[in-house]
Design an enzyme around this catalytic site. Structure first.
Site, PDB file in Angstrom:
ATOM      1  N   GLY A 174       0.830  -1.216   0.000  1.00 16.59           N
ATOM      2  CA  GLY A 174       0.000   0.000   0.000  1.00 16.59           C
ATOM      3  C   GLY A 174       0.856   1.253   0.000  1.00 16.59           C
TER       4      GLY A 174
ATOM      5  N   SER B 278       1.547   3.360  -2.242  1.00 15.16           N
ATOM      6  CA  SER B 278       1.108   4.510  -3.047  1.00 15.16           C
ATOM      7  C   SER B 278      -0.042   5.262  -2.394  1.00 15.16           C
ATOM      8  CB  SER B 278       0.669   4.017  -4.429  1.00 15.16           C
ATOM      9  OG  SER B 278      -0.243   2.932  -4.286  1.00 15.16           O
TER      10      SER B 278
ATOM     11  N   TYR C 213     -15.317  -4.113   7.320  1.00 14.05           N
ATOM     12  CA  TYR C 213     -13.935  -3.626   7.489  1.00 14.05           C
ATOM     13  C   TYR C 213     -13.432  -3.946   8.894  1.00 14.05           C
ATOM     14  CZ  TYR C 213     -10.368   0.170   7.766  1.00 14.05           C
ATOM     15  OH  TYR C 213      -9.224   0.927   7.932  1.00 14.05           O
TER      16      TYR C 213
ATOM     17  N   LYS D 196     -15.138  19.244  -1.833  1.00 14.19           N
ATOM     18  CA  LYS D 196     -16.468  19.882  -1.957  1.00 14.19           C
ATOM     19  C   LYS D 196     -16.373  21.393  -1.731  1.00 14.19           C
ATOM     20  CE  LYS D 196     -19.086  15.794  -0.708  1.00 14.19           C
ATOM     21  NZ  LYS D 196     -19.570  14.960   0.378  1.00 14.19           N
TER      22      LYS D 196
HETATM   23  P1  NAP Z   1      -5.250   4.427   0.609  1.00 14.94           P
HETATM   24  O1  NAP Z   1      -4.732   5.804   0.435  1.00 14.94           O
HETATM   25  O2  NAP Z   1      -6.588   4.086   0.054  1.00 14.94           O
HETATM   26  O3  NAP Z   1      -4.176   3.422  -0.015  1.00 14.94           O
HETATM   27  C1  NAP Z   1      -4.458   2.056  -0.092  1.00 14.94           C
HETATM   28  C2  NAP Z   1      -3.228   1.366  -0.616  1.00 14.94           C
HETATM   29  O4  NAP Z   1      -3.500  -0.047  -0.686  1.00 14.94           O
HETATM   30  C3  NAP Z   1      -2.824   1.805  -2.022  1.00 14.94           C
HETATM   31  O5  NAP Z   1      -1.427   1.806  -2.112  1.00 14.94           O
HETATM   32  C4  NAP Z   1      -3.414   0.709  -2.903  1.00 14.94           C
HETATM   33  O6  NAP Z   1      -2.719   0.543  -4.129  1.00 14.94           O
HETATM   34  C5  NAP Z   1      -3.206  -0.501  -2.009  1.00 14.94           C
HETATM   35  N1  NAP Z   1      -4.101  -1.608  -2.319  1.00 14.94           N
HETATM   36  C6  NAP Z   1      -5.461  -1.623  -2.217  1.00 14.94           C
HETATM   37  N2  NAP Z   1      -5.948  -2.817  -2.609  1.00 14.94           N
HETATM   38  C7  NAP Z   1      -4.865  -3.568  -2.956  1.00 14.94           C
HETATM   39  C8  NAP Z   1      -4.716  -4.897  -3.437  1.00 14.94           C
HETATM   40  N3  NAP Z   1      -5.778  -5.694  -3.646  1.00 14.94           N
HETATM   41  N4  NAP Z   1      -3.471  -5.347  -3.700  1.00 14.94           N
HETATM   42  C9  NAP Z   1      -2.383  -4.547  -3.506  1.00 14.94           C
HETATM   43  N5  NAP Z   1      -2.459  -3.305  -3.041  1.00 14.94           N
HETATM   44  C10 NAP Z   1      -3.693  -2.811  -2.768  1.00 14.94           C
HETATM   45  O7  NAP Z   1      -5.275   4.016   2.131  1.00 14.94           O
HETATM   46  P2  NAP Z   1      -4.557   4.684   3.395  1.00 14.94           P
HETATM   47  O8  NAP Z   1      -5.492   5.705   3.931  1.00 14.94           O
HETATM   48  O9  NAP Z   1      -3.160   5.038   3.060  1.00 14.94           O
HETATM   49  O10 NAP Z   1      -4.589   3.465   4.407  1.00 14.94           O
HETATM   50  C11 NAP Z   1      -3.415   2.727   4.736  1.00 14.94           C
HETATM   51  C12 NAP Z   1      -3.729   1.847   5.924  1.00 14.94           C
HETATM   52  O11 NAP Z   1      -4.132   2.664   7.019  1.00 14.94           O
HETATM   53  C13 NAP Z   1      -4.885   0.869   5.660  1.00 14.94           C
HETATM   54  O12 NAP Z   1      -4.561  -0.398   6.202  1.00 14.94           O
HETATM   55  C14 NAP Z   1      -6.054   1.501   6.384  1.00 14.94           C
HETATM   56  O13 NAP Z   1      -6.975   0.537   6.802  1.00 14.94           O
HETATM   57  C15 NAP Z   1      -5.351   2.169   7.552  1.00 14.94           C
HETATM   58  N6  NAP Z   1      -6.071   3.310   8.174  1.00 14.94           N
HETATM   59  C16 NAP Z   1      -6.401   4.403   7.411  1.00 14.94           C
HETATM   60  C17 NAP Z   1      -7.065   5.467   8.026  1.00 14.94           C
HETATM   61  C18 NAP Z   1      -7.469   6.699   7.249  1.00 14.94           C
HETATM   62  O14 NAP Z   1      -8.128   7.589   7.845  1.00 14.94           O
HETATM   63  N7  NAP Z   1      -7.106   6.832   5.982  1.00 14.94           N
HETATM   64  C19 NAP Z   1      -7.361   5.418   9.399  1.00 14.94           C
HETATM   65  C20 NAP Z   1      -6.984   4.291  10.134  1.00 14.94           C
HETATM   66  C21 NAP Z   1      -6.320   3.245   9.501  1.00 14.94           C
HETATM   67  P3  NAP Z   1      -3.093   1.453  -5.437  1.00 14.94           P
HETATM   68  O15 NAP Z   1      -2.699   2.860  -5.115  1.00 14.94           O
HETATM   69  O16 NAP Z   1      -2.284   0.876  -6.520  1.00 14.94           O
HETATM   70  O17 NAP Z   1      -4.574   1.308  -5.612  1.00 14.94           O
HETATM   71  P1  GDP Z   2     -15.249   7.551  10.095  1.00 15.41           P
HETATM   72  O1  GDP Z   2     -14.491   8.315  11.118  1.00 15.41           O
HETATM   73  O2  GDP Z   2     -14.769   6.157   9.950  1.00 15.41           O
HETATM   74  O3  GDP Z   2     -16.720   7.644  10.332  1.00 15.41           O
HETATM   75  O4  GDP Z   2     -14.905   8.158   8.682  1.00 15.41           O
HETATM   76  P2  GDP Z   2     -15.162   9.477   7.842  1.00 15.41           P
HETATM   77  O5  GDP Z   2     -13.856  10.106   7.550  1.00 15.41           O
HETATM   78  O6  GDP Z   2     -15.969   9.022   6.675  1.00 15.41           O
HETATM   79  O7  GDP Z   2     -15.981  10.527   8.741  1.00 15.41           O
HETATM   80  C1  GDP Z   2     -17.343  10.404   8.879  1.00 15.41           C
HETATM   81  C2  GDP Z   2     -17.971  11.573   9.631  1.00 15.41           C
HETATM   82  O8  GDP Z   2     -17.857  12.780   8.865  1.00 15.41           O
HETATM   83  C3  GDP Z   2     -19.460  11.322   9.822  1.00 15.41           C
HETATM   84  O9  GDP Z   2     -19.903  11.963  11.001  1.00 15.41           O
HETATM   85  C4  GDP Z   2     -20.051  11.998   8.564  1.00 15.41           C
HETATM   86  O10 GDP Z   2     -21.424  12.357   8.754  1.00 15.41           O
HETATM   87  C5  GDP Z   2     -19.157  13.236   8.465  1.00 15.41           C
HETATM   88  N1  GDP Z   2     -19.091  13.799   7.109  1.00 15.41           N
HETATM   89  C6  GDP Z   2     -19.542  15.020   6.731  1.00 15.41           C
HETATM   90  N2  GDP Z   2     -19.356  15.232   5.426  1.00 15.41           N
HETATM   91  C7  GDP Z   2     -18.719  14.128   4.954  1.00 15.41           C
HETATM   92  C8  GDP Z   2     -18.225  13.771   3.654  1.00 15.41           C
HETATM   93  O11 GDP Z   2     -18.293  14.518   2.663  1.00 15.41           O
HETATM   94  N3  GDP Z   2     -17.608  12.549   3.557  1.00 15.41           N
HETATM   95  C9  GDP Z   2     -17.472  11.713   4.626  1.00 15.41           C
HETATM   96  N4  GDP Z   2     -16.829  10.554   4.477  1.00 15.41           N
HETATM   97  N5  GDP Z   2     -17.959  12.015   5.861  1.00 15.41           N
HETATM   98  C10 GDP Z   2     -18.559  13.212   6.018  1.00 15.41           C
END
Ligand code: NAP
Ligand code: GDP
Length: 323
Positions: free
Chosen positions: A9, A11, A143, A194
């Site tokens: 992941g 990228s 998830y 947005k």
């Molecule tokens: P992201 O920006 O959506 O990136 C997902 C990454 O996973 C990309 O590099 C994607 O590759 C790769 N990927 C997805 N499906 C794949 C597959 N089938 N095979 C190989 N590679 C695959 O996600 P992120 O936000 O960086 O999240 C990284 C980690 O943090 C995840 O485990 C997520 O659950 C965790 N996390 C994220 C958040 C958050 O708020 N974002 C919060 C808590 C935990 P491509 O770019 O090539 O598609």
């Molecule tokens: P969560 O923390 O896992 O729930 O992830 P989100 O990043 O999707 O945040 C969700 C919260 O943001 C909820 O309370 C939504 O109602 C609020 N929210 C408001 N506008 C947006 C929007 O444009 N996208 C998302 N994802 N959530 C929004």
């Protein structure tokens, strides 16, 4: 000593931030060390849902260490729509990465959970011991169950085979290279896009839900440093929450206000209360983290939003905006 660190992941939002810190941070603790080779994978290197792709990647790079980030990821609304995909894709990816790491004798794996996998009905603040104490919130149960299994797998791999597999639990992450899709993204990048369009087109800026839910946000580059610290210094199998403190929790309205200011949007905005609020809060304790690394400095929320919005505006034409 030479080591090969494979970042699945690589990228994505978190992977790009780790790459940035490794390339730009000059400190002993977080910067690249002599003898280290860092490999940042994308899905183009292989589909990690497929065991043979995972095997080919490990054969090619022969990693000594793995940071496992690859996952099907999305905000509240995407999680509500694709519960089976979130369950199956993530179960398959995690099983392949962990099993292949075991087979290839990887010395340490750090995988990624999330605070949204904690029980819905719980006491606050949530801590690392509470992951399995009740069902997750209905909105993202696919998830959440897949992610919870990583913790179970780590324990089993450790107890049966002595594998050094651990995990971290970040709160909501944001930063450069986020997914700015209007519908399927997380709140911060989704609202940034947005708000930008509302400013460009002189149209209303509408925030989903009531704006009242509370979240702890961590800047991706702060999280990246903590991932590197976990890989190098954290010795437990049990997970560790990587988050700002409880006092830094903000409401979704605070998020919208920070974005309005960073984008320079001068119109009014409103809340679409017909849309889901999701979990009201998931307040997590970072006490365990601060015991290990008490002097860690988090980037102030508003500064991190400014940097992230600036990155979005500079990279508008090429950043991820959808399918
Ligand atoms: P992201 O920006 O959506 O990136 C997902 C990454 O996973 C990309 O590099 C994607 O590759 C790769 N990927 C997805 N499906 C794949 C597959 N089938 N095979 C190989 N590679 C695959 O996600 P992120 O936000 O960086 O999240 C990284 C980690 O943090 C995840 O485990 C997520 O659950 C965790 N996390 C994220 C958040 C958050 O708020 N974002 C919060 C808590 C935990 P491509 O770019 O090539 O598609
Ligand atoms: P969560 O923390 O896992 O729930 O992830 P989100 O990043 O999707 O945040 C969700 C919260 O943001 C909820 O309370 C939504 O109602 C609020 N929210 C408001 N506008 C947006 C929007 O444009 N996208 C998302 N994802 N959530 C929004």
């Amino acid at each position: 000593m030479s080591s090969v660190i494979l970042v699945t992941g690589g990228s994505g939002l978190v992977g790009k931030a780790i790459e940035w810190v490794i390339e730009n941070d000059k400190s002993e603790r977080y910067g690249k060390k002599e003898g280290e080779t860092w490999i940042f994978l994308t899905s183009k290197d292989g589909d990690l849902r497929q065991p043979e792709d995972a095997k080919a990647i490990f054969e090619k790079y022969k990693p000594t260490h793995v940071i496992h980030l690859a996952a099907l990821v999305g905000g509240l609304f995407k999680n509500m729509k694709y519960k089976l995909d979130f369950l199956r894709d993530n179960l398959l990816i995690n099983d392949n990465v962990l099993e292949t790491s075991k087979v290839f004798g990887v010395q340490k794996v750090v995988s990624c959970l999330s605070t949204c996998i904690f029980p819905d009905k719980t006491s606050y603040p949530i801590d690392e011991t509470m992951i399995h104490n009740g069902p997750p919130h209905e909105s993202n149960f696919g998830y959440a169950h897949a992610k919870r299994m990583i913790d179970v797998q780590n324990k089993a791999y450790n107890e049966q085979y002595g594998c050094n597999f651990t995990s971290v639990i970040p709160t909501n992450v944001f930063g450069p290279h986020d997914n700015y899709d209007l519908e399927d993204s997380h709140v911060l990048p989704g609202l940034t896009h947005k708000c930008y369009l509302a400013k460009q087109n002189n149209t209303p800026f509408i925030v989903g839900g009531t704006g009242k839910p509370l979240r702890q946000f961590i800047y991706s580059r702060d999280l990246a440093k903590l991932f590197i610290w976990t890989l190098r210094e954290y010795k437990e199998t049990e997970p560790i929450i990587l988050s700002v403190g409880e006092k830094d929790e903000v409401s979704i309205k605070d998020v919208a206000d920070a974005i309005v200011s960073a984008v320079g949007f001068e119109g009014e905005y409103s809340f679409d209360t017909t849309r889901s609020d999701g979990q009201f809060k998931k307040t997590a304790s970072n006490d365990k983290l601060l015991k290990y690394i008490p002097d860690f400095e988090f980037t102030p929320f508003n500064d991190a939003v400014q940097e992230s919005v600036a990155w979005f505006l500079e990279n508008y034409d090429t950043c991820r905006k959808g399918h």
